[in-house]
Write a protein that holds these residues in place. Sequence first.
Motif, mmCIF file in Angstrom:
data_model
loop_
_atom_site.group_PDB
_atom_site.id
_atom_site.type_symbol
_atom_site.label_atom_id
_atom_site.label_comp_id
_atom_site.label_asym_id
_atom_site.label_seq_id
_atom_site.Cartn_x
_atom_site.Cartn_y
_atom_site.Cartn_z
ATOM 1 N N ASN A 32 0.863 -1.165 0.000
ATOM 2 C CA ASN A 32 0.000 0.000 0.000
ATOM 3 C C ASN A 32 0.907 1.224 0.000
ATOM 4 O OD1 ASN A 32 0.899 0.366 2.634
ATOM 5 N ND2 ASN A 32 -1.011 -0.328 3.575
ATOM 6 N N VAL A 33 0.371 2.377 0.247
ATOM 7 C CA VAL A 33 1.168 3.591 0.167
ATOM 8 C C VAL A 33 2.311 3.572 1.167
ATOM 9 C CG1 VAL A 33 1.127 6.096 0.461
ATOM 10 C CG2 VAL A 33 -0.756 4.958 -0.724
ATOM 11 N N GLU A 34 2.089 2.981 2.332
ATOM 12 C CA GLU A 34 3.043 3.115 3.424
ATOM 13 C C GLU A 34 4.049 1.980 3.499
ATOM 14 O OE1 GLU A 34 0.574 3.505 6.835
ATOM 15 O OE2 GLU A 34 -0.154 5.494 6.285
ATOM 16 N N ASN A 35 3.647 0.747 3.200
ATOM 17 C CA ASN A 35 4.583 -0.355 3.386
ATOM 18 C C ASN A 35 4.161 -1.577 2.578
ATOM 19 O OD1 ASN A 35 2.471 -1.652 5.002
ATOM 20 N ND2 ASN A 35 3.058 -0.211 6.610
ATOM 21 N N GLU A 36 5.039 -2.601 2.570
ATOM 22 C CA GLU A 36 4.758 -3.844 1.886
ATOM 23 C C GLU A 36 3.846 -4.699 2.750
ATOM 24 O OE1 GLU A 36 7.221 -7.683 0.100
ATOM 25 O OE2 GLU A 36 8.186 -5.693 0.226
ATOM 26 N N LEU A 37 2.768 -5.210 2.152
ATOM 27 C CA LEU A 37 1.781 -5.968 2.907
ATOM 28 C C LEU A 37 2.080 -7.461 2.896
ATOM 29 C CD1 LEU A 37 -1.452 -4.178 1.630
ATOM 30 C CD2 LEU A 37 -0.204 -3.723 3.744
ATOM 31 N N GLN A 42 -6.293 -0.163 4.808
ATOM 32 C CA GLN A 42 -5.593 1.033 5.269
ATOM 33 C C GLN A 42 -5.792 2.240 4.363
ATOM 34 O OE1 GLN A 42 -1.530 -0.421 5.786
ATOM 35 N NE2 GLN A 42 -1.878 -0.607 7.976
ATOM 36 N N THR A 43 -5.650 2.060 3.053
ATOM 37 C CA THR A 43 -5.662 3.223 2.162
ATOM 38 C C THR A 43 -6.674 3.129 1.022
ATOM 39 O OG1 THR A 43 -3.956 2.271 0.750
ATOM 40 C CG2 THR A 43 -3.216 3.622 2.614
ATOM 41 N N GLY A 44 -7.252 1.949 0.800
ATOM 42 C CA GLY A 44 -8.150 1.782 -0.337
ATOM 43 C C GLY A 44 -7.413 1.668 -1.653
ATOM 44 N N ARG A 45 -6.080 1.505 -1.592
ATOM 45 C CA ARG A 45 -5.272 1.413 -2.813
ATOM 46 C C ARG A 45 -4.116 0.461 -2.557
ATOM 47 N NH1 ARG A 45 -4.304 5.008 -7.231
ATOM 48 N NH2 ARG A 45 -5.805 6.429 -6.258
ATOM 49 N N ILE A 46 -3.938 -0.532 -3.445
ATOM 50 C CA ILE A 46 -2.810 -1.457 -3.320
ATOM 51 C C ILE A 46 -2.096 -1.576 -4.658
ATOM 52 C CG2 ILE A 46 -3.749 -2.809 -1.409
ATOM 53 C CD1 ILE A 46 -4.683 -4.873 -3.417
ATOM 54 N N THR A 47 -0.821 -1.938 -4.604
ATOM 55 C CA THR A 47 0.000 -2.070 -5.802
ATOM 56 C C THR A 47 0.632 -3.453 -5.826
ATOM 57 O OG1 THR A 47 0.494 0.296 -5.829
ATOM 58 C CG2 THR A 47 1.981 -1.153 -7.056
ATOM 59 N N ILE A 48 0.570 -4.109 -6.991
ATOM 60 C CA ILE A 48 1.235 -5.396 -7.190
ATOM 61 C C ILE A 48 2.410 -5.146 -8.125
ATOM 62 C CG2 ILE A 48 1.032 -7.745 -8.027
ATOM 63 C CD1 ILE A 48 -2.086 -5.858 -7.055
ATOM 64 N N GLU A 49 3.611 -5.382 -7.637
ATOM 65 C CA GLU A 49 4.829 -5.011 -8.354
ATOM 66 C C GLU A 49 5.765 -6.209 -8.481
ATOM 67 O OE1 GLU A 49 8.174 -2.521 -6.498
ATOM 68 O OE2 GLU A 49 7.004 -1.062 -7.660
ATOM 69 N N PRO A 50 6.100 -6.651 -9.720
ATOM 70 C CA PRO A 50 7.040 -7.762 -9.895
ATOM 71 C C PRO A 50 8.403 -7.422 -9.280
ATOM 72 C CG PRO A 50 5.861 -7.333 -11.931
ATOM 73 C CD PRO A 50 5.547 -6.195 -11.016
#
Length: 868
Positions: A442-447, A467-475
Amino acid sequence: MERRESFQERRKRQQARRRLLGKLAAVLIGAVFLFGLCKKTADQFLLTGEKKQDSYIGIEDAGHMVWLLADCRQEQPTQAPAETTDAAQEFDGDNTHAAVVSAHAAGSRSTPDQVLDLMEKFQAESDDGYLTWTQAKQFFSCLPGSRELFLGGAYTGTERVEKADWYDWFDRARRKYDAAGKIQEETVVVLGVLEGDENRSGDAQENTQAAKMREMGTTFVGKKDAAQSQKTELRILTQNGVRMAASATFLTESMRFCPVRAIVREDCLYAVRNRLTEPVRLKNVWMIETTGQSIHGFWKDCEFSGTTVVSDTAQLSEAVCDLTFETGKPVIVCQKPDKISGRLLGVSRNGAEIEGHGTIPFSEDLQCYRLYGRLSQMDIGELKIGYGFTDFVVEDGTIEAALAVREEKMETIRVLIKTSGYANSVHQAVELFADCDCRILNVENELTTLEKGQRLVITRDSPLFDQTGRITIEPKILTGHLMLSGVERAQGQANYRGRLELVRREDGIVVINELPLEEYLYGVVPGEMPASYPLEALKSQAICARTYAYERLQRAGLPEYGAHVDDSTAFQVYQNLAEQGQTTQAVKETSGQVLFYGEEPAQTYYYSTSCGYGTDLSVWRGTRAEAYPYLCAQAIDERNMELTRQLGGQESVAAMAPILQQAQLLEQSDVMEAFLGQRDGDFYEKEEPWYRWSYRVETVDEKAFWERVWIRAQADGQCVFVPGEAGEWNAVKERTKLSENTGKIREIRVTKRSSGGAAQELLIESENGQVRIQSEYSIRYVLCDGKTQAVRQDGSTAAVTSLLPSSFFQVSTFKTDGFMIGYTLIGGGYGHGIGMSQNGAKHMAEASVSAEEILTFFYKGCQLKRIS
């Protein structure tokens, strides 16, 4: 005896004393009278000086007001010419007036021109610039029936006219001569006078009324030809932006920073009615610097400077402030020092979503400034989505100003991934997996971690969103790919480079693919041009696609979703077909190359196949073709290519005048019909199946036909028109208005074509009236019944479900009892016909034409530049 003489003498002495006292009294009275007379004369002289400033109307202001009234009267539908002769009888004996009225009666000059002639004459004769009653009467003669509207006091021939009396007359005259209400009053604060090309971004700010005002001429600039040559001296900066000023009053130093009530029409200022005592506030001004009593600010894309009373600090530098103007002095009442910064994730009317800060609403008085390069104003659409080089000034929980502080390398693009079939922008659930391990952040840390091959299903209520309503999946590796199960494309299941961003919304989940711009093009070019085409054609397509995407990086297409583009035909089709080695090579060999026209990215429109000619932007209603001269109508043939080569990529539109004129001949339907019947010539695409086609509707379903017309009327409020009562054409807003003009169809014909021959206007004649269709897209939609197949010139057929192949066609109808039962189209080309023909590029490349030459041909005067 002695006593009597003494009495007489005493009597004489008394009489002499009385005479002396009388003389003294007379002298004293005379002196007092003389003193009073002198004082009165002095008071009157001083009062007259004051009244020059406050009480009398100037010739220039008065003349401008009469000119406005005369001009509005001239624009009214009906006039009574006989009134002029009657008006002339009111003030006979005045030779100047008689000459003016005589000229008017003869029709040698328009009434507004007569007003200008009188203004020039009066100003040349005047010592002080104020209007006399004699002059006022001559102004009245230019407006029939206006004399009786003047209800002021009794005036003599040379007496100056009181401003209050003049404006009282003007208010009455406005109601009579300006029925449309074009003349208005507005509160204005003059911040500065602009000279030359100072802060000028082009002629876009000058509207029709501004140009008309310039033609008037004023004392400040002299006659009309002088007004034309010195037009920039009439531009002033106000709290409402750059305006044109007809009156030199607005240019004086005493007018600076002083709130006034002005007479305006559209964006032009004509006269000052009165000065105001109440303050005027400018919100969120960019203060470049203030030192002591000196102020230097920026507002509405222009700089201004002057003196001030600084209330909260003696010195400011590069700060956002509110300014209040009081009695001619700007006072800084509020400095706004609180700023935040972060990556801009989305922009909507409600506010901006800033990474680490959430969504913050915009102030009603939001201002956006570009602080790098040339200091300039921005609009919200120019804020760079996905990047973090903007500071936001926040006060009381709202964004007051956005400050773009530097220009950075823009290498990544954000693509909104739509559902299967491009049906929706929001997913109800997302199932994904990857060919390598991935981080979920998420914006703050790796989940957590998504392992290679592991499938993850995310719904709107997933705890990952908590937490933020936004998550990122990053290779975890740069060449990794992510796959979305359930999102089907032509290649099957699409895979995505870069990273995926998932955003929870009330209606589902938005999926955004953020990746390097060059890698994005790997997934675009094969979907826009077959990988089997020659490399130089593919390179030209790659540059067009990069230019389009780069322009969207500058101004995001979907800011409310936090995306620059989506993956559908609304922008550029992305990852519909699998990446191909040949198309990837084309992207790599043109890395960073973008097509520019001047300092701006070109509009690199492209389409499949031409009919032998391309067209310009006039086929799209509401688009100014002259603003994009590089998108011109021309023959797509070998002779034109040779001419383009000879010109060496220089600004070639003017040099190609004969070719452009040839394209204009196709505006005539008979010429276009003859051309569509040809198959010869040196046109590049003459062997392409879509170079010529036919479309025959045997039986028209009139109910379905008129329904398609209504659908276009609803979709575009300015493309379907019906006649009005006065013979004008009115846009269809209501179904009943359309129904009144429909019924059994008598005839269909193209009544207007653009240069190059594309149908621009279609007329439908029915038993109950007429209907006019404008814009090539609407015409192609209305004439397509969704069932009939098109027959290409090689004899093959193709389904045509929603749009005709192109608008380059001629139409003929066949009838029974005078009513149309069907129609036939003979046409050519596939697509809108603007910009680059992709099949034209293919054949050019086969003839050893380079990608740069292809682009120079289709986008006249544009240059390749490498972006960093």
